[in-house]
Scaffold this motif. Structure first.
Motif, mmCIF file in Angstrom:
data_model
loop_
_atom_site.group_PDB
_atom_site.id
_atom_site.type_symbol
_atom_site.label_atom_id
_atom_site.label_comp_id
_atom_site.label_asym_id
_atom_site.label_seq_id
_atom_site.Cartn_x
_atom_site.Cartn_y
_atom_site.Cartn_z
ATOM 1 N N ILE A 138 0.686 -1.306 0.231
ATOM 2 C CA ILE A 138 0.140 -0.175 0.043
ATOM 3 C C ILE A 138 0.771 1.230 -0.029
ATOM 4 N N GLU A 139 0.620 2.026 -1.207
ATOM 5 C CA GLU A 139 1.579 3.484 -1.125
ATOM 6 C C GLU A 139 0.629 4.523 -0.758
ATOM 7 N N VAL A 140 1.194 5.770 -0.647
ATOM 8 C CA VAL A 140 0.539 7.093 -0.251
ATOM 9 C C VAL A 140 -0.592 7.274 -1.292
ATOM 10 N N SER A 141 -0.341 6.999 -2.619
ATOM 11 C CA SER A 141 -1.316 7.176 -3.708
ATOM 12 C C SER A 141 -2.598 6.534 -3.355
ATOM 13 N N ASP A 142 -2.423 5.147 -2.768
ATOM 14 C CA ASP A 142 -3.648 4.439 -2.428
ATOM 15 C C ASP A 142 -4.302 5.144 -1.430
ATOM 16 N N LEU A 143 -3.894 5.806 -0.405
ATOM 17 C CA LEU A 143 -4.464 6.462 0.604
ATOM 18 C C LEU A 143 -5.293 7.729 0.146
ATOM 19 N N LEU A 144 -4.667 8.413 -1.153
ATOM 20 C CA LEU A 144 -5.308 9.505 -1.748
ATOM 21 C C LEU A 144 -6.582 9.219 -2.353
ATOM 22 N N TYR A 145 -6.453 7.835 -2.895
ATOM 23 C CA TYR A 145 -7.689 7.474 -3.713
ATOM 24 C C TYR A 145 -8.829 7.134 -2.777
ATOM 25 N N THR A 146 -8.572 6.578 -1.786
ATOM 26 C CA THR A 146 -9.693 5.800 -0.773
ATOM 27 C C THR A 146 -9.184 5.441 0.219
#
Length: 343
Positions: A138-146
């Motif tokens: 899980i990357e930071v971009s995943d948290l920015l998505y959802t």
């Protein structure tokens, strides 16, 4: 044997909170404390909690300040090595804490262990569909998505995770905060983002359904359109300490956020909102139909069917579609569990 502090914020949950507390008491992992935070609840929620006489339960009262402040109060009182949050209308499978403790004990780089979740309705009946978040890498971009945890009742955290993000709201107080009390919607995602960006700890999931997440029209998460504004506030705050990440991911992330809000609107039978939001998502990034064709196409179709069809006919179609979706999800979970056991 490590202790787990279970934190339950309570506000206007008298219909559900006893079942929530009971599901925690029935955990196979017994070294726990249960901190029930009465966030100035005006109903009979706390009376429902007082029926339990287990010495591991402690009720902490405060004036109404919102879920972020309630969780912060729980963290400040917690004595455990691991922290777990459960909303006052959700339910845990009995083995949940046992499996998360084992996961964290065996994964020294993982700070947040979470699970998949099954959706239930306000009556506690299974909807036979599931939250299937990404489990690894899980990357930071995943948290920015959802929300990579799926919901606020899914995760178990090391104490050190919150120690690493502690802050004081102003210089006149000695109290540390962990969740930002300015966020009353998506407050958990804002917190998870700070963990991902500002600490060394990794997020990793367990490929099992260990949480029952109640899709409740009366719950805070029902305020769908407000979530769009709060995503903007999250971006603004994140930009203050990680501007390069927002510049890189914001536009693409907004399409995913809107698509997921449309899915939530469909679940809550808000057809006009679902259509509005899924159209906005595709305006941001129509390539969602190519990169995630099944989820995006299904959301688009369900949004318009809900909006246009008579409710009686829609529910028949929805039943068939969700039955097929649930079957596919269960097959996926079986395959993942088999792969885990064979690894």
């Amino acid at each position: 044997m490590k202790k787990v502090s279970v934190i339950i914020p309570v506000y206007n949950a008298e219909k559900y909170v006893a079942l929530t507390v009971k599901s925690v008491l029935l955990q196979t992992y017994k070294n726990i404390e249960i901190l029930i935070i009465d966030d100035g609840s005006p109903d009979q929620s706390i009376q429902a909690c007082q029926q339990f006489t287990d010495p591991r339960i402690k009720i902490i009262r405060q004036k109404n300040q919102g879920v972020s402040a309630a969780r912060d109060t729980g963290i400040r009182h917690a004595q455990g090595d691991y922290f777990a949050f459960i909303d006052a209308d959700d339910i845990w499978i009995p083995e949940k804490l046992e499996k998360h403790v084992e996961h964290l004990d065996n994964s020294p780089n993982v700070g947040i262990s979470f699970s998949r979740s099954a959706l239930i309705n306000e009556l506690g009946q299974s909807l036979n569909i599931y939250q299937m978040p990404k489990l690894k890498e899980i990357e930071v971009s995943d948290l920015l998505y959802t929300n990579p945890l799926g919901n606020g009742s899914s995760g178990v955290f090391r104490r050190e995770v919150f120690e690493a993000i502690a802050f004081k709201e102003d210089s006149n107080t000695e109290k540390y905060c962990y969740f930002d009390t300015k966020f009353t919607v998506l407050e958990d995602i804002e917190c998870w983002l700070r963990i991902a960006i500002q600490t060394i700890w990794k997020f990793e999931g367990i490929p099992e359904v260990l949480t029952l997440y109640r899709v409740n029209p009366e719950s805070r998460s029902g305020d769908l359109l407000k979530a769009i504004d709060y995503w903007e506030k999250i971006d603004e705050k994140t930009r203050s300490y990680a501007p390069e990440l927002i510049d890189k991911w914001k536009h693409q992330a907004m399409a995913y956020r809107l698509r997921d809000l449309a899915r939530e609107a469909v679940r809550r039978q808000a057809g006009s909102i679902a259509v509005k939001v899924i159209n906005q998502a595709l305006k941001f990034n129509w390539r969602l139909l190519l990169t995630e064709p099944l989820t995006t196409s299904l959301t688009l179709v369900m949004s318009y069917l809900l909006w246009l069809m008579p409710k009686s006919l829609y529910f028949q179609v929805e039943h068939l579609i969700l039955k097929a979706k649930g079957f596919i999800q269960r097959r996926k979970m079986q395959d993942d569990l088999s792969a885990t056991m064979n690894a």
